[in-house]
Every structure is written in structure tokens, then in C-alpha cells.
Write a protein that holds these residues in place. Structure first.
Motif, PDB file in Angstrom:
ATOM      1  N   LYS A  35     -48.039 -99.115  15.072  1.00 21.19           N
ATOM      2  CA  LYS A  35     -47.007 -98.453  14.248  1.00 21.19           C
ATOM      3  C   LYS A  35     -47.300 -98.528  12.766  1.00 21.19           C
ATOM      4  O   LYS A  35     -46.684 -97.835  11.969  1.00 21.19           O
ATOM      5  CB  LYS A  35     -45.660 -99.151  14.484  1.00 21.19           C
ATOM      6  N   GLU A 143     -43.985 -91.217   9.402  1.00 20.70           N
ATOM      7  CA  GLU A 143     -43.544 -91.020   8.022  1.00 20.70           C
ATOM      8  C   GLU A 143     -44.515 -91.671   7.050  1.00 20.70           C
ATOM      9  O   GLU A 143     -45.142 -92.696   7.332  1.00 20.70           O
ATOM     10  CB  GLU A 143     -42.129 -91.576   7.794  1.00 20.70           C
ATOM     11  N   ILE A 145     -45.192 -93.843   3.903  1.00 20.13           N
ATOM     12  CA  ILE A 145     -44.473 -94.955   3.266  1.00 20.13           C
ATOM     13  C   ILE A 145     -44.909 -95.056   1.803  1.00 20.13           C
ATOM     14  O   ILE A 145     -46.110 -95.134   1.500  1.00 20.13           O
ATOM     15  CB  ILE A 145     -44.763 -96.293   3.994  1.00 20.13           C
ATOM     16  N   LEU A 174     -40.240-103.556   6.781  1.00 21.89           N
ATOM     17  CA  LEU A 174     -40.761-102.361   7.470  1.00 21.89           C
ATOM     18  C   LEU A 174     -40.632-102.513   8.987  1.00 21.89           C
ATOM     19  O   LEU A 174     -40.523-101.519   9.706  1.00 21.89           O
ATOM     20  CB  LEU A 174     -42.238-102.129   7.109  1.00 21.89           C
ATOM     21  N   GLU A 176     -38.256-103.190  10.642  1.00 19.43           N
ATOM     22  CA  GLU A 176     -36.981-102.664  11.151  1.00 19.43           C
ATOM     23  C   GLU A 176     -37.069-101.168  11.486  1.00 19.43           C
ATOM     24  O   GLU A 176     -36.176-100.614  12.106  1.00 19.43           O
ATOM     25  CB  GLU A 176     -35.874-102.877  10.107  1.00 19.43           C
ATOM     26  N   ARG A 177     -38.127-100.506  11.037  1.00 16.83           N
ATOM     27  CA  ARG A 177     -38.212 -99.047  11.270  1.00 16.83           C
ATOM     28  C   ARG A 177     -38.788 -98.738  12.641  1.00 16.83           C
ATOM     29  O   ARG A 177     -39.554 -99.523  13.180  1.00 16.83           O
ATOM     30  CB  ARG A 177     -39.127 -98.415  10.217  1.00 16.83           C
ATOM     31  N   ASP A 178     -38.422 -97.556  13.153  1.00 11.35           N
ATOM     32  CA  ASP A 178     -38.974 -97.221  14.466  1.00 11.35           C
ATOM     33  C   ASP A 178     -39.920 -96.024  14.419  1.00 11.35           C
ATOM     34  O   ASP A 178     -40.153 -95.348  15.404  1.00 11.35           O
ATOM     35  CB  ASP A 178     -37.843 -96.999  15.479  1.00 11.35           C
ATOM     36  N   THR A 179     -40.475 -95.789  13.238  1.00  7.06           N
ATOM     37  CA  THR A 179     -41.415 -94.668  13.084  1.00  7.06           C
ATOM     38  C   THR A 179     -42.857 -95.183  13.136  1.00  7.06           C
ATOM     39  O   THR A 179     -43.090 -96.395  13.102  1.00  7.06           O
ATOM     40  CB  THR A 179     -41.214 -94.013  11.709  1.00  7.06           C
ATOM     41  N   MET A 181     -45.629 -95.645  10.775  1.00  9.50           N
ATOM     42  CA  MET A 181     -45.628 -95.698   9.306  1.00  9.50           C
ATOM     43  C   MET A 181     -47.035 -95.511   8.752  1.00  9.50           C
ATOM     44  O   MET A 181     -47.944 -96.256   9.119  1.00  9.50           O
ATOM     45  CB  MET A 181     -45.080 -97.052   8.861  1.00  9.50           C
TER      46      MET A 181
END
Ligand code: ASP
Length: 299
Positions: A35, A143, A145, A174, A176-179, A181
Motif C-alpha cells: 500500500k 492517491e 501523497i 498514513l 489509517e488510510r485505505d488507499t 499511497m
């Protein structure tokens, strides 16, 4: 227990053209744990080519000397435009990149070191935007960053920055994000908000910092060799591959001028005992070389 986390850093040859971008995409999508993706600027397509970072240094010099600025700018834009075209990404992203470069050129200042860092950083920054745009174009939840928002805060030593300790806590968020990155390597921001770069080859350092900050299981460093070899494979035929090193052995080798990873990339992962896996973008099935705390530790 936390989910598996991989930080995957891709060097310049892994992003040299659209074909290489497609390989990076395959590798990123092959494992849902991958990720955190750190990217370099596009590197050389062949031995006669010029790295985007060097084109950007030419552009900084052209601005300073007020000579051939248009041609120097076009040389950079052209590298991104050809990748975007071959990936069928449309003209919008190329405009974003060109506008970004023009905006940086307009910030010319007498502090040349500061200005050169601002331009050099554009290589990685726009590479990350392009990778994110590519993954989004095929429907992936990726996404770009922004290192400033994410908290990559560095000392204000232009061209030779060091990470400031509080960056780790900021970057840890970071997780915590589910994209997926896409993080640009090589630069961060000073406490005054100026762009600052590490020394050359510093995207490796970004990857190491990020791996430590998010507590990665492995820091994967994708380059263009199957293994680290006992001798330079470009100079010696069939050199001996080395599948496993300790941090200590690696450190000694880099003192001896053996360049595999940027010598500052190991320190952040060393403290946390995170293994580094040097791998080949052009042959992702090869297991690569592991750099581990000690040879008895489980991977
Ligand atoms: N693009 C930068 C350089 O050429 C940083 C990197 O690739 O790691 O030095």
C-alpha cells in the motif's frame, strides 16, 4: 495484530518509460499489502539517456543563467508527456506537470541551493502524480501523497537533508488510510516550509523512513537486478549472487563504496529491525536479496 504492511520503493529505471510503469502497476497490484509505494523520478531508458533529475538540474542552471530555459523545460515535460501518452492518460496530467514546473521556475531566488532543490524535487513529485493518475485511470483506489501534508519534515540542509525525528509520528498516521499511497521519494519540507532534498539517490532514504514510520513488515526496494552480487554484474560475467546480508555487512560494504542502497536508507529500518528486500522490477519472481538484522532472525 496489524495487517501485513509493505513499503515498495521503485527506482528510476523502474519508471523510465510507460512499459516500466506498467510493470510497477503489476507489482503493486499483485499484493494487497503493498500500500505504500515510493517512487523515484524517471531514470535512463538506455545508457545514452539522461535522468529526469539531471534534466531538472539543467533547468535550474538555465534559470540561473537565464539561457535556453524553454528548451530545458521542454526536455523535462517531454519525458512525462511521452509516458502519459503511451499510457493513454490524456493531456490533463501533462498540463498539471508543466504548470507545476513553470510555477517552480517562477520561484527563482538568489539562494541557488534552495532553488535547485525545488526543481530537483519536481522529478519525484510529478512521477508520483503520474503513477497515481495511471492507477486511478484503471479504477484503482490510489492517491498521490503530498510529503508536506504527510509530515516528511527535514533539516534545511539543501541537497543533503536529514529527517527530523518528529516526522516519524506524523508519517505513522498514513497507516489509517485505505488507499494505495503513492509517495514521492527524495524530498521533504523544512520547518520553514521550503522543499529540501536528500543527497542524490535519496528516494531510498524516503522508503526507509516510511517503512520505519508505518512499522512495515518488509521494505521492498525494487531496482533492476535479481540479486545483490559479489561483484558488479555490469563489469564481471556471472558474479556470485548474495541472497542474504546482515545490516552490519551491508554497512561495511557501503563504506567500501559498494553501492546497492543509499547509505542513509538503512538507519531508520535498522532501529526497528525491518528487513530490506532488494528486488528486480523486470523479474519480480526472483526472490531478491534480503538485508536482515542478523542471519538467525526469522524473516
Ligand atoms: N532522482 C534522484 C536522483 O537521481 C533520487 C533517486 O532517484 O533516488 O538522485
Amino acid at each position: 495484530m496489524q495487517n501485513r504492511r509493505l513499503v515498495a520503493k521503485f527506482g528510476g529505471t523502474s519508471l523510465a518509460d510507460a512499459g516500466q510503469f506498467a510493470k510497477v502497476k503489476e507489482i503493486v497490484l499483485a499484493d494487497a499489502a503493498r500500500k505504500y509505494v515510493v517512487v523515484s523520478a524517471p531514470g535512463k531508458r538506455d545508457s545514452n539517456d539522461t535522468k529526469v533529475t539531471d534534466l531538472l538540474i539543467n533547468l535550474a542552471v538555465a534559470c540561473r543563467d537565464n539561457e535556453n530555459k524553454e528548451a530545458a523545460l521542454e526536455a523535462v515535460v517531454e519525458r512525462y508527456a511521452s509516458i502519459a501518452k503511451d499510457l493513454h492518460l490524456g493531456k490533463e496530467i501533462v498540463k498539471v506537470i508543466k504548470d507545476d514546473l513553470v510555477g517552480r521556475m517562477a520561484k527563482y531566488s538568489d539562494n541557488y541551493g534552495m532553488f535547485e532543490d525545488l526543481l530537483k524535487a519536481a522529478g519525484e513529485d510529478n512521477s508520483a502524480k503520474l503513477v497515481a493518475c495511471y492507477l486511478q485511470s484503471i479504477g484503482e483506489n490510489a492517491e498521490y501523497i503530498d510529503p508536506k501534508e504527510a509530515g516528511m519534515i527535514l533539516s534545511n540542509e539543501f541537497g543533503n537533508a536529514q529527517v527530523l525525528p518528529h516526522s516519524y509520528e506524523l508519517l505513522a498516521k498514513l497507516a489509517e488510510r485505505d488507499t494505495i499511497m503513492i509517495f514521492p521519494g527524495f524530498f521533504g519540507y523544512s520547518e520553514d516550509g521550503d522543499v529540501v532534498t536528500f543527497s542524490r539517490g535519496g528516494s531510498d532514504v524516503t522508503g526507509g523512513i516510511l517503512a520505519a514510520a508505518v512499522n512495515a513488515d518488509v521494505y521492498e526496494n525494487f531496482t533492476d537486478v535479481d540479486f545483490v552480487y559479489a561483484a558488479n554484474p555490469k563489469l564481471i560475467e556471472n558474479p556470485f549472487p548474495i541472497p542474504l546480508f546482515t545490516y552490519e555487512e551491508m554497512r561495511e560494504l557501503s563504506y567500501a563504496g559498494f553501492s546497492v542502497l543509499h547509505e542513509e536508507a538503512l538507519a531508520p529500518v535498522y532501529k526497528k529491525g525491518i528487513p530490506v528486500n532488494i528486488r528486480n522490477t523486470n523479474n519480480p519472481d526472483a526472490p531478491g536479496t534480503f538485508i536482515v538484522p542478523d542471519k538467525t532472525a526469522p524473516k
